[in-house]
Scaffold this active site. Sequence first.
Site, short mmCIF file in Angstrom:
data_model
loop_
_atom_site.label_atom_id
_atom_site.label_comp_id
_atom_site.label_asym_id
_atom_site.label_seq_id
_atom_site.Cartn_x
_atom_site.Cartn_y
_atom_site.Cartn_z
CE LYS A 286 6.70 9.10 -9.99
NZ LYS A 286 6.23 7.83 -10.47
CB CYS B 252 -5.04 4.99 7.66
SG CYS B 252 -6.06 6.40 7.32
CD1 TRP C 89 -2.70 10.45 3.21
CD2 TRP C 89 -4.76 9.88 2.58
NE1 TRP C 89 -2.90 10.92 1.93
CE2 TRP C 89 -4.16 10.58 1.52
CE3 TRP C 89 -6.07 9.42 2.41
CZ2 TRP C 89 -4.81 10.83 0.32
CZ3 TRP C 89 -6.72 9.67 1.21
CH2 TRP C 89 -6.08 10.37 0.18
CD GLU D 75 5.55 7.36 -13.97
OE1 GLU D 75 4.32 7.39 -14.03
OE2 GLU D 75 6.16 7.12 -12.91
CG ASN E 183 -5.96 1.67 8.13
OD1 ASN E 183 -5.83 2.57 8.95
ND2 ASN E 183 -4.96 0.90 7.73
N GLY E 184 -9.80 2.96 6.19
CA GLY E 184 -10.92 2.77 5.26
C GLY E 184 -11.94 3.89 5.39
CE LYS F 123 5.52 2.85 -2.67
NZ LYS F 123 5.92 3.44 -3.96
CG HIS G 43 -5.30 18.70 -32.57
ND1 HIS G 43 -5.99 19.02 -33.71
CD2 HIS G 43 -4.37 17.79 -32.92
CE1 HIS G 43 -5.51 18.31 -34.72
NE2 HIS G 43 -4.51 17.56 -34.26
CD GLU H 273 3.95 10.83 -7.58
OE1 GLU H 273 4.41 10.08 -8.43
OE2 GLU H 273 3.20 10.43 -6.69
NE ARG I 18 -0.21 1.84 5.03
CZ ARG I 18 -0.73 0.73 4.55
NH1 ARG I 18 0.01 -0.32 4.38
NH2 ARG I 18 -2.01 0.65 4.26
C1 F6R Z 1 2.85 7.60 -8.47
C2 F6R Z 1 2.30 6.41 -7.86
C3 F6R Z 1 0.83 6.19 -7.96
C4 F6R Z 1 0.52 4.69 -8.00
C5 F6R Z 1 -0.99 4.47 -7.94
C6 F6R Z 1 -1.34 3.01 -8.08
O1 F6R Z 1 4.22 7.68 -8.29
O2 F6R Z 1 2.99 5.64 -7.26
O3 F6R Z 1 0.28 6.84 -9.05
O4 F6R Z 1 1.03 4.16 -9.17
O5 F6R Z 1 -1.47 4.95 -6.73
O6 F6R Z 1 -0.70 2.26 -7.11
P1 F6R Z 1 -0.37 0.74 -7.31
O7 F6R Z 1 0.60 0.62 -8.40
O8 F6R Z 1 0.16 0.31 -5.98
O9 F6R Z 1 -1.68 0.06 -7.64
#
Ligand code: F6R
Length: 611
Positions: A489, A2, A75, A485, A99-100, A607, A508, A492, A27
């Site tokens: 990626k 949010c 959000w 990773e 927010n929250g 974000k 396994h 997501e 965000r």
């Molecule tokens: C994936 C991504 C998330 C963040 C996670 C932690 O591409 O960006 O998995 O890494 O939400 O966020 P930060 O790094 O801001 O603590």
Amino acid sequence: MCGIIGAVAQRNIVNILLEGLRLLEYRGYDSAGLAVINHNNNLQYLRKVGKVNTLVEAVKQYSLSGETGIAHTRWATHGNPTESNAHPHISNNIIIVHNGIIENYQLLRDILRQRGYSFLSETDTEVIAHLIHWEQCQKNNLLTQVIQRVIPQLHGTYSIVIMDNLNPSRLVAARSGSPLIIGRGEEANFFASDQRALLPVTRRFIFLEEGDIAEITNKTICIWNNIGKIVERAEIVYQIKTDMKDIDKSPYCHYMQKEIYEQPLAIKNTIEKHLCSGLITMAELGPDIDILLRQVQHVQIIACGTSYHSAMVSRYWLEALAKLPCDIEIASEFRYRKSIVRSGSLLITLSQSGETADTLAALRLTKNMGYLGSLTICNVACSTLVRESDFVLITNAGTEISVASTKSFTTQLTLLLMFVIYIARIRGINKLSEKQIVHALQKLPSCIEQILLLDQAIKHLAEVFINKEHALFLGRGTLYPIAMEGALKLKEISYIHAEAYAAGELKHGPLALINPGMPVIVIVSNNELLDKLKSNIEEVRTRGGQLYIFAEKNITFTKSKEMKVIFLPNIEPLLAPIYYAVPMQMLAYHIALIKGTDVDQPRNLAKSVTV
Ligand code: F6R
């Protein structure tokens, strides 16, 4: 997550609010809304599901205008993404954005129902609006005093901004666990959850602290701390290079693409900032850091998501290069576990945003547990994590807007490696030649440029995934976290189910997934595990899996029709995790393009994960 923006001015602030919402879009959100009051105390509000643009069109259609206003991107947490659940929420004269999460909202809802309030939404936010209204009716004193009575009744994390239609020349806000800032303007003042929202109107910011309540008019700013005392908070004049140019993505199609291509420069900046006369410097950590680092006997790293993958890689480095035992943990697990602090332990939090609720909560939890100190490696210099940590290293990635982390991950890894080499030197471990590693690091940006030239080949490979529903990523050693990773990626941004395994684990369990047509992406580097990984590749090949291998060009494979190899220029094995992260990002990006998903704002994601 949010986003909030609020403004009080002598002029019409509708465009400021809408522009602010646009700047908060990165965000992640699912609906947006805005409420304004004009000089005649006329309240107008609109809420829309979907993009800010839909709201902008509606605002044009109804010609909204006002001098005081609040706006929000939501959000969804409590209640689906619908117009009635979107903010602002209204209780008679009280209008709020939030927010929250209010954890005791169900109980409060029941109490408020008994007091005669009816609810138009499923949100926890509407509860706050009614509660404020109720308290105001009990004792109609200043809104800030009303809020002081409401705050103790709320359990959870929040930042709220409140507008009172009976007193429209001011906005009141409260912060607990969720960031909120004040922006000082010309004949205007603002609230926002992220300073970016205010960049078009001011560079002067005041960061509210936990428990603060603040009131702004177009001329005044007043802040009370958590015990109701008026306080002065420092004003920061923002010098950040973050400018409107960061927000412009041209000539790229997406922020993610732009940020992938910015990696050579971002990594170069990170390296250069931490070099002095050819050796690594950690001057940013203060003059006494060496004394502290000599006492370190153990490192505990806490992070979430992509940042957790950095933690995984750095454990290999810390143990191998600095001979320091290291534990890593996902923040959302760590914070709810009764953990034991090892003697001489340094706590490290990793975060791109510096606002991740679980990482922040974990940091706060550890304050009196006996760690030697807390270090955060973060990309946002003014974030809460940075403000609350004892030591700070800032990655020089520049603003990252795409929800999927790319350049903040590779710069985080780069800085972590430099920190590990520095700590190894301080601890008198001479096995590694720092100068040689620095030399290799300096060549890393140009090596990554070489990878970026493989765009067409990776794009071509991505076409295979158009009808795939699953993918398996394999790696070993420091490239196992990079396989994770890569899988993260891919899922997501393309919504393809992807899993990653340390290749030695295949037999396994996951080998059962391999059938003709199952795509298996393998990251292969020229290190001591190469032969073992080649055996794992054979295990997949003999079962008909479709192998897509990313490997350095000096590695040879037995050719077969089930195997496609993308050869990359050779790389120093120590740097391989940073290097191989890039083709993983490019692959996910191209697959998402083919799938036609919203690359920069993937569904359901945010974000900055502040709840
Ligand atoms: C994936 C991504 C998330 C963040 C996670 C932690 O591409 O960006 O998995 O890494 O939400 O966020 P930060 O790094 O801001 O603590």
